[in-house]
Design an enzyme around this catalytic site. Structure first.
Site, PDB file in Angstrom:
ATOM      1  N   ILE A 114      39.400  44.240  45.185  1.00 37.57           N
ATOM      2  CA  ILE A 114      40.003  43.937  46.471  1.00 37.57           C
ATOM      3  C   ILE A 114      39.005  43.131  47.286  1.00 37.57           C
ATOM      4  O   ILE A 114      37.793  43.207  47.063  1.00 37.57           O
ATOM      5  CB  ILE A 114      40.468  45.203  47.231  1.00 37.57           C
ATOM      6  CG1 ILE A 114      39.331  46.216  47.386  1.00 37.57           C
ATOM      7  CG2 ILE A 114      41.638  45.846  46.533  1.00 37.57           C
ATOM      8  CD1 ILE A 114      39.737  47.469  48.142  1.00 37.57           C
ATOM      9  N   ASP A 115      39.525  42.350  48.236  1.00 37.12           N
ATOM     10  CA  ASP A 115      38.683  41.468  49.032  1.00 37.12           C
ATOM     11  C   ASP A 115      37.589  42.248  49.761  1.00 37.12           C
ATOM     12  O   ASP A 115      37.763  43.425  50.101  1.00 37.12           O
ATOM     13  CB  ASP A 115      39.518  40.725  50.072  1.00 37.12           C
ATOM     14  CG  ASP A 115      40.516  39.755  49.462  1.00 37.12           C
ATOM     15  OD1 ASP A 115      40.356  39.417  48.273  1.00 37.12           O
ATOM     16  OD2 ASP A 115      41.448  39.347  50.180  1.00 37.12           O
ATOM     17  N   GLU A 116      36.509  41.553  50.047  1.00 37.65           N
ATOM     18  CA  GLU A 116      35.379  42.170  50.746  1.00 37.65           C
ATOM     19  C   GLU A 116      35.817  42.785  52.077  1.00 37.65           C
ATOM     20  O   GLU A 116      35.389  43.874  52.442  1.00 37.65           O
ATOM     21  CB  GLU A 116      34.287  41.119  50.981  1.00 37.65           C
ATOM     22  CG  GLU A 116      33.048  41.661  51.677  1.00 37.65           C
ATOM     23  CD  GLU A 116      31.945  40.636  51.795  1.00 37.65           C
ATOM     24  OE1 GLU A 116      31.192  40.689  52.794  1.00 37.65           O
ATOM     25  OE2 GLU A 116      31.834  39.764  50.898  1.00 37.65           O
ATOM     26  N   THR A 142      38.739  43.914  52.894  1.00 33.60           N
ATOM     27  CA  THR A 142      39.793  44.917  52.727  1.00 33.60           C
ATOM     28  C   THR A 142      39.165  46.226  52.268  1.00 33.60           C
ATOM     29  O   THR A 142      38.286  46.236  51.410  1.00 33.60           O
ATOM     30  CB  THR A 142      40.816  44.451  51.676  1.00 33.60           C
ATOM     31  OG1 THR A 142      41.335  43.181  52.057  1.00 33.60           O
ATOM     32  CG2 THR A 142      41.955  45.443  51.533  1.00 33.60           C
TER      33      THR A 142
END
Length: 283
Positions: free
Chosen positions: A132-134, A136
């Protein structure tokens, strides 16, 4: 390193060969390694024939030499483990932390902390199945051995792992539920930003409104595809960027963070057949 785990056969009439090839759909190289290492025995240590018929309840013991994970160990990031058994774990990644290292020597990522946790429990293998994105926060599934990693990779590819995100977006989303189908590609004007583009990759997001405020809408979103920044791009495309996500046109907030949380994951356990539903209690 030496990998080992037990598997209880769930139905009559199977063979080791059919379990590995047809039920688990492991890669040819891994199956070859298991065969060459005579990796499968019964609970008494007796080697089993791969074409012999098994009965429901038979226990297979797998022991083989394989790769270890090579993340540097670090305990600098708090780790919340939401679910764990001998085959996999599901842990919550904090907002502002990368899922994994992007270059040699990095030790401030989520996977560095996971590897440290596993090492403290005598384990040397742990690999994330997705990321998952940094910016998020939320749940990430980690496999504890290469067999389970291969199975979970296939399940993710076949959309058999359902990940639900909660987002707070700007404005009032018109429909209470819907599906966003809009291809996503790179933005040539920005090195990390993505955008909706006819020439991009297919991207599908399903959503449901779960709360409303005069200025904001809370939604739950499920990814049918897993493109970079998919939820962020799709809701910005609708004119409802995620609160705080100024990369995609939202107003800046004092915290300089955006409101996206991978709060739930659901799938059928690849080894036990149990339905696993895990929600992130770490807010």
């Amino acid at each position: 390193m030496n990998h080992t785990f037990r598997y209880t056969v769930l139905e009559d009439g199977l063979t080791i060969e059919t379990i590995l090839q047809q039920k688990w759909k492991l890669g040819k190289k891994l199956i070859h390694d298991l065969r060459m290492q005579k990796a499968v025995s019964d609970v008494n240590g007796e080697l089993l024939q791969w074409k012999s018929t098994l009965s429901k309840g038979d226990i297979l013991v797998f022991k083989w030499e394989g790769d270890a994970s090579n993340y540097l160990l670090s305990d600098q990031i708090p780790l919340y483990v939401a679910y764990e058994d001998e085959y996999l774990l599901i842990a919550s990644k904090p907002r502002g932390v990368s899922t994994h290292p992007n270059e040699s020597g990095q030790n401030h990522t989520f996977m560095n902390t996971v590897q440290n946790y596993l090492a403290n429990n005598g384990q040397k293998y742990g690999e994330h199945v997705h990321r998952i994105d940094e910016g998020t926060k939320g749940l990430v599934v980690i496999a504890k051995n290469p067999i389970v990693k291969g199975m979970l990779d296939r399940m993710l590819e076949n959309k058999e792992i359902v990940r639900t995100y909660e987002a707070v977006v700007e404005g009032q989303v018109k429909n209470n539920h819907g599906t966003i189908r809009a291809a996503i590609g790179s933005d040539r004007h920005h090195p990390t930003r993505r955008r909706v583009s006819p020439s991009g990759q297919l991207a599908i997001t399903h959503y449901e409104v779960v709360g409303r405020h005069p200025n904001f809408t809370k939604v739950h979103a499920i990814l049918e595809t897993g493109r970079t920044h998919q939820i962020r791009v799709h809701f910005a495309h609708l004119g409802h960027p995620i609160v705080g996500d100024d990369l995609y046109g939202a107003k800046k907030t004092p915290t300089k963070t955006y409101e996206l949380h991978a709060f739930k994951v659901q799938f059928v356990h690849p080894i036990t057949g149990e339905v696993i539903v895990v929600e992130d209690k770490k807010q």
